[in-house]
Design a protein around this motif. Structure first.
Motif, PDB file in Angstrom:
ATOM      1  N   VAL A  35      44.156   9.097  17.331  1.00 11.48           N
ATOM      2  CA  VAL A  35      42.928   8.423  16.665  1.00 11.48           C
ATOM      3  C   VAL A  35      42.729   6.889  17.331  1.00 11.48           C
ATOM      4  CG1 VAL A  35      43.862   7.734  14.706  1.00 11.48           C
ATOM      5  CG2 VAL A  35      41.356   8.142  14.905  1.00 11.48           C
ATOM      6  N   THR A  36      41.341   6.802  17.744  1.00 14.28           N
ATOM      7  CA  THR A  36      41.092   5.485  18.447  1.00 14.28           C
ATOM      8  C   THR A  36      40.094   5.063  17.690  1.00 14.28           C
ATOM      9  OG1 THR A  36      39.879   6.200  20.042  1.00 14.28           O
ATOM     10  CG2 THR A  36      42.372   5.988  20.533  1.00 14.28           C
ATOM     11  N   LEU A  37      39.739   3.718  17.630  1.00 15.18           N
ATOM     12  CA  LEU A  37      38.438   2.831  17.108  1.00 15.18           C
ATOM     13  C   LEU A  37      37.678   2.246  18.368  1.00 15.18           C
ATOM     14  CD1 LEU A  37      39.801   1.193  14.026  1.00 15.18           C
ATOM     15  CD2 LEU A  37      38.042   3.089  14.046  1.00 15.18           C
ATOM     16  N   ASP A  38      36.449   2.304  18.296  1.00 16.13           N
ATOM     17  CA  ASP A  38      35.576   1.799  19.532  1.00 16.13           C
ATOM     18  C   ASP A  38      35.527   0.200  19.686  1.00 16.13           C
ATOM     19  OD1 ASP A  38      34.170   1.241  17.075  1.00 16.13           O
ATOM     20  OD2 ASP A  38      32.334   1.515  17.952  1.00 16.13           O
ATOM     21  N   LEU A  53      32.091   0.649  12.559  1.00 12.75           N
ATOM     22  CA  LEU A  53      33.178   1.342  13.239  1.00 12.75           C
ATOM     23  C   LEU A  53      33.349   2.752  13.671  1.00 12.75           C
ATOM     24  CD1 LEU A  53      36.006  -0.814  11.772  1.00 12.75           C
ATOM     25  CD2 LEU A  53      35.252  -1.060  14.187  1.00 12.75           C
ATOM     26  N   VAL A  54      33.431   3.161  14.891  1.00 20.29           N
ATOM     27  CA  VAL A  54      33.502   4.627  15.395  1.00 20.29           C
ATOM     28  C   VAL A  54      34.784   5.035  15.571  1.00 20.29           C
ATOM     29  CG1 VAL A  54      32.343   6.423  16.724  1.00 20.29           C
ATOM     30  CG2 VAL A  54      31.098   4.457  16.158  1.00 20.29           C
ATOM     31  N   ALA A  55      35.349   5.925  14.819  1.00 15.62           N
ATOM     32  CA  ALA A  55      36.526   6.655  15.033  1.00 15.62           C
ATOM     33  C   ALA A  55      36.438   7.855  15.893  1.00 15.62           C
ATOM     34  CB  ALA A  55      37.257   6.785  13.728  1.00 15.62           C
ATOM     35  N   VAL A  76      37.542  -9.401   1.047  1.00 17.86           N
ATOM     36  CA  VAL A  76      36.824 -10.086   2.316  1.00 17.86           C
ATOM     37  C   VAL A  76      35.920  -8.866   2.731  1.00 17.86           C
ATOM     38  CG1 VAL A  76      37.639 -10.603   4.698  1.00 17.86           C
ATOM     39  CG2 VAL A  76      39.159 -11.177   2.689  1.00 17.86           C
ATOM     40  N   ALA A  77      36.330  -7.742   2.961  1.00 23.94           N
ATOM     41  CA  ALA A  77      35.269  -6.759   3.502  1.00 23.94           C
ATOM     42  C   ALA A  77      35.867  -5.526   2.953  1.00 23.94           C
ATOM     43  CB  ALA A  77      35.504  -6.665   5.192  1.00 23.94           C
ATOM     44  N   THR A  78      34.415  -4.772   2.482  1.00 26.56           N
ATOM     45  CA  THR A  78      34.890  -3.258   2.094  1.00 26.56           C
ATOM     46  C   THR A  78      34.023  -2.234   3.178  1.00 26.56           C
ATOM     47  OG1 THR A  78      32.434  -3.468   0.894  1.00 26.56           O
ATOM     48  CG2 THR A  78      34.491  -3.712  -0.442  1.00 26.56           C
ATOM     49  N   LEU A  79      34.407  -1.155   3.133  1.00 26.04           N
ATOM     50  CA  LEU A  79      34.088  -0.047   4.101  1.00 26.04           C
ATOM     51  C   LEU A  79      33.597   1.236   3.265  1.00 26.04           C
ATOM     52  CD1 LEU A  79      36.534   1.081   6.258  1.00 26.04           C
ATOM     53  CD2 LEU A  79      37.176  -0.529   4.937  1.00 26.04           C
ATOM     54  N   ALA A  80      32.729   1.962   4.028  1.00 27.15           N
ATOM     55  CA  ALA A  80      32.468   3.489   3.689  1.00 27.15           C
ATOM     56  C   ALA A  80      32.145   4.052   5.014  1.00 27.15           C
ATOM     57  CB  ALA A  80      31.455   3.353   2.685  1.00 27.15           C
ATOM     58  N   ASN A  81      33.002   5.158   5.355  1.00 24.86           N
ATOM     59  CA  ASN A  81      32.535   5.879   6.417  1.00 24.86           C
ATOM     60  C   ASN A  81      32.376   5.087   7.961  1.00 24.86           C
ATOM     61  OD1 ASN A  81      32.619   8.317   5.076  1.00 24.86           O
ATOM     62  ND2 ASN A  81      30.614   8.105   4.418  1.00 24.86           N
ATOM     63  N   GLY A  82      32.964   3.853   7.898  1.00 29.51           N
ATOM     64  CA  GLY A  82      33.312   3.116   9.151  1.00 29.51           C
ATOM     65  C   GLY A  82      32.088   2.061   9.008  1.00 29.51           C
ATOM     66  N   VAL A  83      31.440   1.893   8.007  1.00 27.84           N
ATOM     67  CA  VAL A  83      30.506   0.832   7.885  1.00 27.84           C
ATOM     68  C   VAL A  83      31.139  -0.296   7.138  1.00 27.84           C
ATOM     69  CG1 VAL A  83      28.360   0.047   7.057  1.00 27.84           C
ATOM     70  CG2 VAL A  83      28.313   2.242   8.046  1.00 27.84           C
ATOM     71  N   THR A 104      47.006   6.608  12.971  1.00 30.00           N
ATOM     72  CA  THR A 104      46.261   5.503  12.699  1.00 30.00           C
ATOM     73  C   THR A 104      45.762   4.742  13.799  1.00 30.00           C
ATOM     74  OG1 THR A 104      48.185   3.964  12.133  1.00 30.00           O
ATOM     75  CG2 THR A 104      47.395   5.402  10.528  1.00 30.00           C
ATOM     76  N   ALA A 105      44.605   4.041  13.712  1.00 28.13           N
ATOM     77  CA  ALA A 105      44.185   2.990  14.645  1.00 28.13           C
ATOM     78  C   ALA A 105      43.525   1.741  13.596  1.00 28.13           C
ATOM     79  CB  ALA A 105      43.131   3.635  15.165  1.00 28.13           C
ATOM     80  N   THR A 106      43.488   0.697  14.199  1.00 25.81           N
ATOM     81  CA  THR A 106      43.320  -0.407  13.240  1.00 25.81           C
ATOM     82  C   THR A 106      42.341  -1.343  13.957  1.00 25.81           C
ATOM     83  OG1 THR A 106      45.185  -1.932  14.011  1.00 25.81           O
ATOM     84  CG2 THR A 106      45.624  -0.786  12.073  1.00 25.81           C
ATOM     85  N   CYS A 107      41.404  -2.112  13.251  1.00 23.84           N
ATOM     86  CA  CYS A 107      40.512  -3.206  13.721  1.00 23.84           C
ATOM     87  C   CYS A 107      40.881  -4.432  13.066  1.00 23.84           C
ATOM     88  CB  CYS A 107      39.052  -2.570  13.946  1.00 23.84           C
ATOM     89  SG  CYS A 107      37.875  -4.007  14.307  1.00 23.84           S
ATOM     90  N   THR A 108      40.789  -5.678  13.664  1.00 21.04           N
ATOM     91  CA  THR A 108      41.045  -6.759  12.774  1.00 21.04           C
ATOM     92  C   THR A 108      39.521  -7.464  12.670  1.00 21.04           C
ATOM     93  OG1 THR A 108      43.181  -7.113  13.777  1.00 21.04           O
ATOM     94  CG2 THR A 108      41.870  -9.244  12.403  1.00 21.04           C
ATOM     95  N   VAL A 109      38.915  -7.415  11.521  1.00 21.34           N
ATOM     96  CA  VAL A 109      37.845  -7.992  10.994  1.00 21.34           C
ATOM     97  C   VAL A 109      37.946  -9.362  10.453  1.00 21.34           C
ATOM     98  CG1 VAL A 109      35.647  -7.857   9.791  1.00 21.34           C
ATOM     99  CG2 VAL A 109      36.937  -5.764  10.528  1.00 21.34           C
TER     100      VAL A 109
END
Length: 129
Positions: A35-38, A53-55, A76-83, A104-109
């Protein structure tokens, strides 16, 4: 006697052949291999616009492409389905995990403080200019 021979030599091989070559409707599941994130990093402003974010799950024909999302710092930040919705200034790590295989894949926000405008309260006073 003739009907038995006809069945054994003609119909039985045809019926068996249909089962063998049709696969009997059985499909082999295709396992997830990655799995990767954009985006690897994202910068947002507290209380500002959301980010997306798009997985991408590999392979393309994986049977179960379902994923779950999580934030290491939900304050700090919440998310739902990549938003990603920025709440307060700080840094969080967004993780996407595949249901099949737990990959897994990660993104630092990074969420920057909200910009001040005239009339906002700041430091015990009100911004004048």
């Amino acid at each position: 006697m003739f009907k038995k021979k006809m069945f054994l030599w003609f119909y039985l091989p045809v019926i068996l052949g249909l089962f063998i070559f049709s696969g009997c409707g059985v499909t082999t599941p295709v396992a997830v291999t990655g799995v990767t994130l954009d985006q690897a990093t994202m910068t947002l402003t507290a209380g500002g616009a959301t980010g997306t974010l798009v997985a991408t799950v590999a392979p393309v024909d994986a049977t179960n492409k379902s994923v779950t999302w999580s934030s290491s710092a939900p304050a700090v930040a919440t998310l739902a389905n990549g938003v990603v919705t920025p709440l307060t200034a700080g840094t969080t790590t967004i993780t996407v995990t595949t249901v099949d295989g737990g990959l897994t894949a990660t993104c630092t926000v990074t969420v920057n403080p909200a910009l001040l405008a005239i009339g906002d309260s700041y430091g015990g006073g009100i911004v004048a200019y």
